[in-house]
Design a protein around this motif. Structure first.
Motif: not given
Ligand code: GLC
Length: 451
Positions: A296-307
């Motif tokens: 699972e992702t710590i935010n909503g993305s796997w790779g770095f997503n600035l926004q």
């Protein structure tokens, strides 16, 4: 060719049994994990918590690891990215310390993602971090050395699908809008993958295992269902090669189907085992008897997503770890490092909070297996020996009730204070009166001692 011959001919196998070691294909058909592999599986299950890292040149664009596909960036344009990928602030020591502070026991990092760029020094291609970036250093090597020093296991994520190489042909169903893709030979692609996997298994010391992804790219999607896989991934040879080079290394494949012979653990992407909130969840009847891992992702993305602002709260993250354990599964929690090699401070902070929680509650998570109580959103259970840990996740409950649990109970008590909790467990069900206990907003652990 030879592989196919032997598959078809029993005589071939007998001849080889008599005259030498078995060919790889024959070994995989009746895959029997070695003792070292079984031991590694137990270690894996006991570990319960790992860090997933999606890092590549895509981090520069700050739009996730699928950016090449999502923005239809041509190969010619995308290949400019390595020339300004220079993560001078990457510090393996800092990462591994963060992992330890989070209470995690292993790291799974992308060695090569769907964009085809290798984050390690590969002789099979120049399209890698050492040969085509100003940084010029192998990040996996640095990480492997630090992990070894600190007793953290390192797994490599490896993409089966590739948007860059001509020999990834026939192409799959993704990356169709990427200009500049050529047409090559599938056998060359398989040979390339084998060469790279061999490097990963021979140049980084003992590794935890290989985490495959991208199998599903070769299934057509008609808007409702997936078709059959169109290519031969040659898992038999690939898996056998991995087990031959490092018998303890665990193989998992994010194919969203049941366990294929040769695989040592089963993963579930963004879903607890058997659930299907994503639409690609593995059906409950395809859960195998191997160790399980939810990613699972710590935010909503796997790779770095600035926004990406969907940073999960500490409570959500801890709950997911507890729930995964309640399903008998590990949690592989992902971060996407920034192009400079740093991990976003807000994520470092959340990981630390998880580690702090584990300092007090680790005993109810590490080395446990799933408990006898069916998990739901209010409570889940884990078990170690004769103790069942009932995790109450909903602090507003005054009464916990469920169907009769087929266990013999000696005592039920609040873990934090030791005070007894009134209960009954009979044909009317298992009922606990938790009205008078002090509840914690995140998790209230109730110890159920079995006879
Ligand atoms: C999906 C995505 C991929 C990501 C993976 C992690 O398969 O394609 O980008 O690496 O999930 O589970």
């Amino acid at each position: 060719m030879l592989r196919d011959c032997f598959k078809k001919s029993k005589i071939g196998v007998v001849v080889l049994l008599l005259f030498g070691s078995l060919p790889l294909a024959a070994q995989i058909e009746n895959y029997q994990p070695t003792a070292a592999n079984l031991e590694a599986r137990t270690w894996f299950q006991d570990a319960r918590f790992g860090l997933f890292v999606h890092w590549g040149v895509y981090s520069i664009l700050g739009d996730g690891e699928w950016v090449m596909n999502n923005q239809n960036i041509s190969i010619e344009e995308y290949e400019k990215l390595p020339s300004f990928f220079n993560p001078i602030d990457f510090d393996a020591k800092e990462w591994v310390q963060m992992v330890k502070d989070a209470g995690m026991k292993y790291i799974t990092i992308t060695s090569r993602h769907h964009d085809g760029f290798s984050m390690f020094d590969s002789k099979a291609t120049d399209y890698d971090i050492v040969d085509s970036t100003p940084y010029g250093k192998d990040v996996l090597k640095q990480l492997a050395e630090e992990c070894r020093k600190e007793g953290i296991k390192l797994f490599f994520y490896y993409s089966l699908l590739d948007w860059n190489r001509d020999d990834y042909f026939p192409r799959g169903r993704t990356g169709k809008g990427i200009a500049g893709r050529g047409e090559g030979e599938w056998e060359d692609y398989i040979a390339f993958m084998k060469a790279q996997l061999k490097e990963l298994l021979t140049q980084y010391g003992d590794i935890g295992g290989i985490w495959f992804d991208g199998h599903w790219d070769q299934k057509e999607w008609d808007g409702n269902t997936f078709g059959e896989v169109k290519v031969d991934w040659q898992y038999d040879e690939i898996y056998a090669m991995i087990h031959e080079l490092q018998p303890h290394a665990l193989i998992g494949n994010n194919h969203h189907i049941g366990v294929i012979s040769g695989e040592d653990f089963q993963m579930f992407e963004k879903d607890l085992p058997g659930q299907n909130t994503t639409g690609w969840g593995t059906p409950a009847d395809q859960i195998g008897s191997v160790p399980l891992e939810v990613c699972e992702t710590i935010n909503g993305s796997w790779g770095f997503n600035l926004q990406d602002r969907k940073h999960k709260s500490e409570k959500e993250l801890i709950h997911y770890l507890i729930k995964a354990a309640g399903y008998g599964s590990n949690l592989l929690l992902n971060v996407g490092p920034m192009p400079n090699g740093k991990i976003q401070p807000t994520h470092v902070k959340s990981l630390k909070a998880m580690g702090d929680w584990l300092k007090t509650h680790g005993e109810t998570i590490y080395e446990t297996r799933k408990g006898p109580i069916t998990p739901n959103s209010d409570f889940v259970s884990t078990q170690k020996g004769k103790t069942v840990y009932l995790h109450l996740l909903n602090p507003t409950l005054n009464r916990i009730s469920m169907d009769y649990v087929p266990v013999k109970i000696k005592r039920v008590s609040l873990r934090s204070t030791g005070e007894s909790i009134p209960y009954r467990n009979d044909r009317y069900g298992f009922i606990l009166d938790v009205s008078s206990i002090q509840k914690n907003d995140i998790d209230t652990v109730i110890d159920i001692e079995l006879r």
